[in-house]
Scaffold this motif. Structure first.
Motif: not given
Length: 264
Positions: A150-151, A197-198, A215-216, A236-237
């Motif tokens: 959805r995002e 996540r990377c 990632l965005k 951190a991520a």
């Protein structure tokens, strides 16, 4: 009822994620998972510029017969003996630990180097070790993937997240399992922190083509976290899925029930 929707493993770290119907799990994780790594001519794993290079390369390992088959998106299809030989040598693993590796015979280095556009070779982790990043198992819920769809406004193949166990569960249900015991088939897991996540999530898990800025999208609504146990301080991520340690070994099959247990 929460159930196992999909399983994931790859014999070679960073290779195409396979989806077996059943896996065997020991204290180190899924047996056969990430037993090999790809290194450059300086005995180092490929860094950030190399992330995603081998996502579209399929590796099939037959441990009983010590053979490996490699198929690249460019059409190379090579098979051969995958027996390790020679003295072990150190390979740095993300600055977290050192892997003891040995050279592997076989015809695939040329195909992998051509695919990578640089000299690389395949080595095997010694003494039954593996190249999992931090903890042995990662768990991801299907509801979390649907929220991400959805995002992003696009279909998201859950294999982008390279989880060992995909669970049919409500949106971000796994976030609430931190510190809990979870029974997955015959296996009992202790869930830990979220998985940062990377950029690998940007690559299509079948073709290896970089096609989606995951990632965005995660940055718009997901929390950030570092690695557990004080590993890589300052890192951190955004997180999606959770790490888990193996408390009880056994088998996991697609369709197995997933139960969050009360503390004994």
């Amino acid at each position: 009822m929460q159930t196992v929707s999909q399983l994931g493993m790859t014999p070679v770290k960073s290779g195409q994620l396979l989806s077996p119907r059943e896996v065997r799990v020991d204290r180190r994780g899924i047996v056969g998972d990430r037993r090999f790594v790809i290194v450059d001519d300086g005995d180092a794993q490929l860094g950030r510029p190399g992330k995603g290079l081998f996502v579209g390369v399929r590796f099939d390992h037959d441990d009983a017969h010590a053979t490996l088959r490699v198929r690249t998106p460019g059409g190379d299809d090579v098979s051969g003996d995958a027996t390790a030989h020679g003295d072990p040598f150190p390979v740095d693993h993300l600055g977290i630990r050192t892997l003891r590796c040995r050279e592997v015979g076989g015809p695939w280095d040329a195909a992998l180097s051509a695919h990578a556009g640089r000299p690389v070779r395949l080595v095997r982790i010694d003494d039954g070790g593996n190249g999992v990043d931090v903890l042995p198992i990662t768990l991801l819920g299907t509801g979390s993937v649907r929220r991400l769809e959805r995002e992003t406004g696009a279909a998201v193949d859950p294999r982008r997240f390279r989880a060992g166990v995909l669970v049919e569960a409500e949106e971000h249900a796994e976030d609430g399992w931190d510190g809990r015991l979870v029974q997955v088939g015959e296996v009992r897991l202790r869930v830990r922190s979220g998985v940062p996540r990377c950029v690998v999530t940007s690559f299509d898990p079948v073709t290896g083509v970089r096609d989606l800025n995951v990632l965005k999208s995660l940055a718009a609504y997901r929390p950030t976290a570092g690695l557990p146990d004080g590993l890589m301080p300052g890192f951190a991520a955004m997180t999606l899925s959770v790490y888990a340690q193996v408390e009880t070994a056994g088998r996991i099959r697609v369709g197995d029930e997933v139960t969050v247990l009360d503390e004994p």
